[in-house]
Scaffold this motif. Sequence first.
Motif, short mmCIF file in Angstrom:
data_model
loop_
_atom_site.label_atom_id
_atom_site.label_comp_id
_atom_site.label_asym_id
_atom_site.label_seq_id
_atom_site.Cartn_x
_atom_site.Cartn_y
_atom_site.Cartn_z
N MET A 63 0.85 -1.20 0.00
CA MET A 63 0.00 0.00 0.00
C MET A 63 0.88 1.24 0.00
O MET A 63 1.93 1.27 0.61
CB MET A 63 -0.92 0.00 1.23
N LEU A 64 0.45 2.27 -0.72
CA LEU A 64 1.20 3.52 -0.77
C LEU A 64 1.20 4.20 0.58
O LEU A 64 0.18 4.34 1.23
CB LEU A 64 0.55 4.46 -1.79
N ASP A 65 2.38 4.60 1.05
CA ASP A 65 2.50 5.41 2.26
C ASP A 65 2.29 6.85 1.87
O ASP A 65 3.15 7.49 1.28
CB ASP A 65 3.89 5.21 2.88
N ARG A 66 1.12 7.43 2.21
CA ARG A 66 0.80 8.78 1.75
C ARG A 66 1.40 9.84 2.64
O ARG A 66 1.08 11.01 2.53
CB ARG A 66 -0.72 8.94 1.64
N ARG A 67 2.32 9.47 3.55
CA ARG A 67 3.03 10.49 4.30
C ARG A 67 4.16 11.07 3.47
O ARG A 67 4.75 12.07 3.84
CB ARG A 67 3.60 9.89 5.59
N ARG A 74 -8.54 10.32 0.00
CA ARG A 74 -8.40 9.06 0.72
C ARG A 74 -9.69 8.25 0.78
O ARG A 74 -9.66 7.07 1.11
CB ARG A 74 -7.88 9.33 2.14
N GLN A 75 -10.82 8.88 0.44
CA GLN A 75 -12.10 8.16 0.48
C GLN A 75 -12.72 8.00 -0.91
O GLN A 75 -13.84 7.52 -1.04
CB GLN A 75 -13.08 8.87 1.41
N PRO A 123 -6.57 -1.60 -2.46
CA PRO A 123 -5.66 -0.73 -1.70
C PRO A 123 -4.94 0.26 -2.61
O PRO A 123 -4.63 -0.04 -3.76
CB PRO A 123 -4.68 -1.71 -1.06
N SER A 124 -4.66 1.42 -2.09
CA SER A 124 -3.94 2.51 -2.77
C SER A 124 -4.75 3.21 -3.84
O SER A 124 -4.23 4.03 -4.59
CB SER A 124 -2.62 2.01 -3.38
N GLN A 125 -6.05 2.94 -3.92
CA GLN A 125 -6.91 3.69 -4.82
C GLN A 125 -7.12 5.08 -4.24
O GLN A 125 -7.35 5.22 -3.04
CB GLN A 125 -8.25 3.00 -4.99
N ALA A 126 -7.05 6.12 -5.07
CA ALA A 126 -7.15 7.49 -4.55
C ALA A 126 -7.70 8.43 -5.60
O ALA A 126 -7.41 8.30 -6.79
CB ALA A 126 -5.79 7.99 -4.07
N ALA A 127 -8.50 9.40 -5.16
CA ALA A 127 -8.94 10.48 -6.03
C ALA A 127 -7.81 11.49 -6.18
O ALA A 127 -6.94 11.60 -5.32
CB ALA A 127 -10.18 11.15 -5.46
N GLY A 128 -7.82 12.24 -7.28
CA GLY A 128 -6.72 13.16 -7.56
C GLY A 128 -7.16 14.57 -7.84
O GLY A 128 -7.92 15.17 -7.08
N ALA A 129 -6.72 15.08 -8.97
CA ALA A 129 -6.99 16.47 -9.34
C ALA A 129 -8.45 16.65 -9.75
O ALA A 129 -9.15 15.69 -10.09
CB ALA A 129 -6.07 16.89 -10.48
N GLY A 143 -3.61 -3.71 -10.22
CA GLY A 143 -5.02 -3.47 -10.45
C GLY A 143 -5.54 -2.22 -9.79
O GLY A 143 -4.95 -1.69 -8.85
N GLY A 144 -6.68 -1.76 -10.26
CA GLY A 144 -7.29 -0.53 -9.76
C GLY A 144 -7.79 0.32 -10.90
O GLY A 144 -7.60 -0.01 -12.07
N GLU A 145 -8.46 1.40 -10.55
CA GLU A 145 -9.09 2.26 -11.57
C GLU A 145 -8.23 3.48 -11.84
O GLU A 145 -7.90 4.25 -10.93
CB GLU A 145 -10.48 2.69 -11.11
#
Length: 419
Positions: free
Chosen positions: A1-5, A250-251, A283-289, A319-321
């Motif tokens: 999983m990406l460490d978003r710190r 994050r959500q 895991p590691s799916q995230a919204a962006g800009a 995998g992921g969107e």
Amino acid sequence: MLDRRRFTQSLVVGMSLPVLSAAPWRLASAAPAGRTALYVAVGPDLTLYDTGGDGTAAVARGTVTVPAPIQYVWKHPSKPFVFVASSNRFSSTTNDKHHVTTFRQDPATGALTASGEPASLKARPINITVDATGRFLLIAYNDPSHLGVHAIAENGAVGAEIVQDGRVDAGIYAHQVRVLPSNRAAVVIARGNDPASGKPEDPGAIKLFTLTEGRLTAAQTVAPGSGYGFGPRHVDFHPSQPWMYAAIERQNTLQMYRIDNDRLSDAPVFTKTTLADPASTLPSQAAGAIHLHPGGGFLYLSNRADRRVDVDGQKVFAGGENSIAVFALDPATGEPTLVQSAPTRSFHVRTFTVDPAGKTLVAASVAPMAVKDGGSVTNVPATLSMFRIGDDGKLTLAATHAVDTAKGPMFWCGFLPLG
């Protein structure tokens, strides 16, 4: 999983995602737009591109270089100055080069020429903006989290940070700063952090400050659930209605807030998923800009996935969107409805841009990544994905262009007006 710190160069690849059912919205007319130019940041280089008559070409026309990898770029609202924020926070062990460089833009060609020496900063400037008067540059620093204001001289030079009355509480991990359309308040988007390495979650928040002649005064904190389970990343404003839209990184959600007398609603009016299949989130799916169409009828948001797994000694995409989510906006209420998930067919689109005429969207992936393809592994390059925007706001992929990211990640792209 990406460490978003901390930022990593974890990467993603576009997936085949469905186009959702059509809706009766049609494209609202955009205001007449002047000439623009496309700029793309790779490491410390900012390159001017010719996008052709149909907006789908990507021919490099010139490059300027700043002291460290580029974080964000903003154009002066009325003068030919372009401000480029840079930092070696994640490209060096020294973490000692943080600057804003002012460039003068040629109004005919878009070519950039350095104007004076880079202004030194105290930490990584993750995001910048300029107020509507063009007199103040606002900088969001993520670590330590802070909001700074700098005066802009007539010649475009960036001055020292204006000393504020007391501490400016920018929340945990400030990720963006914008000025409200009234120009009387600034909003800081503080992402917070996921739990990691035994450390609990850091709550997120949206912080509002009145802005008067470069002076900040704390005015409001929006943090649903006390900020837990709330990780906002970026916001954008409707061009004609008192609505602010927030990408909740994050959500994987999109939220809309009303603006009334330079204050935000204390809770979102609408909350919608950004994903085509939220039940299958990895895991590691995230919204962006996030960017609104200049006509106000549609909104665009990037979905990013970057988890990798080991396959025969190679790290490959797990995998992921990876898509641009297209939302139609109800003209009466502002409610967003997801009408398309357009695959970028590229990696981790951290940044994208919509041209002021509302006809073209360009998405930039961070870097290459290995992808499992049957019995072999394919390396897909970092990519500029060029989309045409239809009258219904939906996207059609028109062209892709590989970009060499040997100098660093493709961290920002944007259409900037000429002049």
